[in-house]
Scaffold this motif. Sequence first.
Motif, PDB file in Angstrom:
ATOM      1  N   ARG A 109      45.641  -3.048  19.101  1.00 14.25           N
ATOM      2  CA  ARG A 109      46.138  -2.782  17.745  1.00 14.25           C
ATOM      3  C   ARG A 109      44.991  -2.716  16.751  1.00 14.25           C
ATOM      4  O   ARG A 109      44.949  -1.813  15.901  1.00 14.25           O
ATOM      5  N   LEU A 110      44.063  -3.665  16.847  1.00 17.32           N
ATOM      6  CA  LEU A 110      42.908  -3.652  15.946  1.00 17.32           C
ATOM      7  C   LEU A 110      42.101  -2.383  16.163  1.00 17.32           C
ATOM      8  O   LEU A 110      41.621  -1.775  15.200  1.00 17.32           O
ATOM      9  N   SER A 111      41.945  -1.965  17.413  1.00 20.30           N
ATOM     10  CA  SER A 111      41.205  -0.746  17.713  1.00 20.30           C
ATOM     11  C   SER A 111      41.833   0.452  17.017  1.00 20.30           C
ATOM     12  O   SER A 111      41.136   1.278  16.427  1.00 20.30           O
ATOM     13  N   ARG A 112      43.172   0.529  17.054  1.00 18.51           N
ATOM     14  CA  ARG A 112      43.859   1.646  16.395  1.00 18.51           C
ATOM     15  C   ARG A 112      43.692   1.574  14.878  1.00 18.51           C
ATOM     16  O   ARG A 112      43.480   2.596  14.215  1.00 18.51           O
ATOM     17  N   ASP A 113      43.785   0.353  14.331  1.00 22.20           N
ATOM     18  CA  ASP A 113      43.635   0.200  12.886  1.00 22.20           C
ATOM     19  C   ASP A 113      42.221   0.581  12.437  1.00 22.20           C
ATOM     20  O   ASP A 113      42.044   1.179  11.365  1.00 22.20           O
ATOM     21  N   ILE A 114      41.232   0.238  13.229  1.00 27.23           N
ATOM     22  CA  ILE A 114      39.848   0.598  12.894  1.00 27.23           C
ATOM     23  C   ILE A 114      39.690   2.109  12.901  1.00 27.23           C
ATOM     24  O   ILE A 114      39.043   2.692  12.022  1.00 27.23           O
ATOM     25  N   ALA A 115      40.290   2.762  13.889  1.00 27.43           N
ATOM     26  CA  ALA A 115      40.182   4.220  13.994  1.00 27.43           C
ATOM     27  C   ALA A 115      40.803   4.924  12.793  1.00 27.43           C
ATOM     28  O   ALA A 115      40.444   6.062  12.488  1.00 27.43           O
ATOM     29  N   LYS A 116      41.726   4.242  12.093  1.00 25.56           N
ATOM     30  CA  LYS A 116      42.385   4.838  10.932  1.00 25.56           C
ATOM     31  C   LYS A 116      41.570   4.696   9.649  1.00 25.56           C
ATOM     32  O   LYS A 116      41.910   5.323   8.637  1.00 25.56           O
ATOM     33  N   LEU A 117      40.533   3.866   9.660  1.00 27.21           N
ATOM     34  CA  LEU A 117      39.716   3.701   8.457  1.00 27.21           C
ATOM     35  C   LEU A 117      39.039   5.026   8.115  1.00 27.21           C
ATOM     36  O   LEU A 117      38.448   5.681   8.976  1.00 27.21           O
ATOM     37  N   ARG A 118      39.124   5.405   6.861  1.00 25.11           N
ATOM     38  CA  ARG A 118      38.650   6.727   6.473  1.00 25.11           C
ATOM     39  C   ARG A 118      37.180   6.708   6.074  1.00 25.11           C
ATOM     40  O   ARG A 118      36.691   5.766   5.448  1.00 25.11           O
ATOM     41  N   LYS A 119      36.508   7.751   6.447  1.00 22.53           N
ATOM     42  CA  LYS A 119      35.091   7.892   6.118  1.00 22.53           C
ATOM     43  C   LYS A 119      34.921   8.014   4.609  1.00 22.53           C
ATOM     44  O   LYS A 119      35.606   8.804   3.955  1.00 22.53           O
ATOM     45  N   PRO A 120      34.016   7.237   4.004  1.00 27.76           N
ATOM     46  CA  PRO A 120      33.852   7.298   2.547  1.00 27.76           C
ATOM     47  C   PRO A 120      33.078   8.534   2.111  1.00 27.76           C
ATOM     48  O   PRO A 120      32.210   9.036   2.840  1.00 27.76           O
ATOM     49  N   THR A 121      33.403   9.020   0.939  1.00 28.06           N
ATOM     50  CA  THR A 121      32.592  10.068   0.337  1.00 28.06           C
ATOM     51  C   THR A 121      31.271   9.451  -0.112  1.00 28.06           C
ATOM     52  O   THR A 121      31.139   8.228  -0.189  1.00 28.06           O
ATOM     53  N   VAL A 122      30.317  10.298  -0.441  1.00 29.23           N
ATOM     54  CA  VAL A 122      29.018   9.791  -0.893  1.00 29.23           C
ATOM     55  C   VAL A 122      29.181   8.977  -2.177  1.00 29.23           C
ATOM     56  O   VAL A 122      28.569   7.914  -2.346  1.00 29.23           O
ATOM     57  N   SER A 123      30.032   9.466  -3.085  1.00 28.74           N
ATOM     58  CA  SER A 123      30.218   8.742  -4.348  1.00 28.74           C
ATOM     59  C   SER A 123      30.902   7.399  -4.126  1.00 28.74           C
ATOM     60  O   SER A 123      30.528   6.394  -4.749  1.00 28.74           O
ATOM     61  N   ALA A 124      31.905   7.357  -3.241  1.00 32.57           N
ATOM     62  CA  ALA A 124      32.578   6.086  -2.952  1.00 32.57           C
ATOM     63  C   ALA A 124      31.605   5.104  -2.317  1.00 32.57           C
ATOM     64  O   ALA A 124      31.601   3.911  -2.651  1.00 32.57           O
ATOM     65  N   TRP A 125      30.765   5.592  -1.413  1.00 31.69           N
ATOM     66  CA  TRP A 125      29.777   4.717  -0.777  1.00 31.69           C
ATOM     67  C   TRP A 125      28.780   4.185  -1.806  1.00 31.69           C
ATOM     68  O   TRP A 125      28.361   3.025  -1.735  1.00 31.69           O
TER      69      TRP A 125
END
Length: 261
Positions: free
Chosen positions: A36-52
């Motif tokens: 379950r944690l593996s699936r939740d991690i895979a759903k984390l969205r890549k940040p834009t440069v500005s968000a980062w």
Amino acid sequence: MDLDEVAGRLYAVPPAEFTAARAAEASAAKAAGDVRLSRDIAKLRKPTVSAWAVNRLAREHPGELADLLGVGERLRAAWQAQDADALAELTQRRSEVTAKVARLARQAGGLSAAAATEVDQTLDAAVVDAGAADQVRAGRLARPLSYSGFAPAPVTAPRSEPSRRRGPSGKDAAAEEKARAEAEARQAREAGKAREREEAEAAHREWAETLESVTREYDERAEKVARLERKLAKARKRLEEVRQRLQVTRREERHARQRLG
């Protein structure tokens, strides 16, 4: 290991390294038996440069960011109280602190003009909206934030029922309060729609980038397989030639041995 811990690590890495880091974290969780944690991690969205860049502020310059968010908190309270003197003072302070924090975001480099504008919009949203401030403080933004209202978001605190008194303008205070609440609700809906649109566009950009990357990898591997298959075909042909020579050689060796007898 939990999702908050993993997200804290992932949103600290540059966007270019995020996808690989996310895959590694998801694989590690799966190997540890936490599917379950593996699936939740895979759903984390890549940040834009500005968000980062804003996430980096939360990690590298927490004091300066806290100053800005503190100004925002006091500004919202002053607006709620309609304290003109405090509003004037805090508006000036807001400009100074925002400029300082924005400079810190740009000092690390790597920000395009568009990304720098998104950083400014995110900082402005954090000043006027408490929910945006909480997101910025957490340092886990995937997308820049924005606020479309003309005033700070209302402070969500219990208030007494408006009295049916008349203000200096002669308008009913309750009617004014109702109109203001309707305007704020309208602004919130519009802001929500704008955020949904931004999130949809960002999700499409991310998947388009992923598609391009995977397509490139597939083409490279397909070409490598094709080269190997060509080599294999040549090797098989040579093997067949050697096999035929082996058969002839065995036959001739047998005949020669028979003549010896």
